[in-house]
Scaffold this motif. Structure first.
Motif, PDB file in Angstrom:
ATOM      1  N   UNK A 149       0.941  -1.139   0.009  1.00 48.58           N
ATOM      2  CA  UNK A 149      -0.120  -0.227  -0.013  1.00 48.58           C
ATOM      3  C   UNK A 149       0.905   1.256  -0.043  1.00 48.58           C
ATOM      4  N   UNK A 150       0.770   2.287  -0.903  1.00 48.38           N
ATOM      5  CA  UNK A 150       1.470   3.459  -1.039  1.00 48.38           C
ATOM      6  C   UNK A 150       0.668   4.588  -0.426  1.00 48.38           C
ATOM      7  N   UNK A 151       1.446   5.426   0.320  1.00 49.96           N
ATOM      8  CA  UNK A 151       0.645   6.700   0.916  1.00 49.96           C
ATOM      9  C   UNK A 151       1.533   7.804   0.619  1.00 49.96           C
ATOM     10  N   UNK A 152       1.030   8.981   0.811  1.00 57.70           N
ATOM     11  CA  UNK A 152       1.537  10.169   0.236  1.00 57.70           C
ATOM     12  C   UNK A 152       1.012  11.090   1.054  1.00 57.70           C
ATOM     13  N   UNK A 153       1.812  12.177   1.413  1.00 56.82           N
ATOM     14  CA  UNK A 153       1.089  13.560   2.079  1.00 56.82           C
ATOM     15  C   UNK A 153       1.318  14.829   0.832  1.00 56.82           C
ATOM     16  N   UNK A 154       1.825  14.417  -0.130  1.00 51.44           N
ATOM     17  CA  UNK A 154       2.040  15.274  -1.492  1.00 51.44           C
ATOM     18  C   UNK A 154       0.683  15.362  -2.289  1.00 51.44           C
ATOM     19  N   UNK A 155      -0.421  14.946  -2.112  1.00 57.28           N
ATOM     20  CA  UNK A 155      -1.698  15.116  -2.786  1.00 57.28           C
ATOM     21  C   UNK A 155      -1.476  13.921  -3.807  1.00 57.28           C
ATOM     22  N   UNK A 156      -2.079  13.989  -5.031  1.00 59.83           N
ATOM     23  CA  UNK A 156      -2.141  12.805  -5.915  1.00 59.83           C
ATOM     24  C   UNK A 156      -0.817  12.559  -6.772  1.00 59.83           C
TER      25      UNK A 156
END
Length: 118
Positions: free
Chosen positions: A76-83
């Motif tokens: 599962x990938x996560x980001x705090x940088x939007x799309x």
């Protein structure tokens, strides 16, 4: 369920690990891709939750390296940088992708889904 959380944001990942452990999920943490590689060599995990943008090895590159070590590992990938960018989206299209801040219940639901279907 045993997972590894990989993110350079130490406060975020420590809190996430604590919340998952309180819900009965074994969660190890790594703050760098290099640390994650060492841990995956030594321990069998059901899934890895990877931040896409990290200094050094990106989450996308890390997935490639971890798959060589454990071809059964789910991601599962996560980001705090939007799309995710278009090139990032192409690399993670078969994986789940969540934005920060994470909803812990959705994360657990998605972890159960990928592990069950894997």
């Amino acid at each position: 369920m045993k997972i590894i959380l990989v993110d350079d944001e130490q406060k975020f990942i420590n809190m996430l690990a604590k919340r998952l452990i309180m819900r009965g999920i074994q969660a190890d943490i790594a703050f760098t891709g290099e640390d994650a590689i060492k841990k995956v060599r030594d321990t069998v995990y059901d899934a890895a939750v990877l931040d896409i943008k990290m200094p050094g090895i990106s989450g996308i590159q890390l997935k490639k390296e971890l798959k060589v070590i454990d071809s059964d590992l789910k991601f599962i990938f996560v980001t705090g940088h939007g799309v995710a960018s278009k090139s990032e989206s192409n690399m993670i299209e078969e994986d789940l992708y969540l934005s920060k801040p994470l909803d812990i219940e959705i994360l657990i639901e998605d972890l159960n889904k990928i592990i069950k279907n894997g």
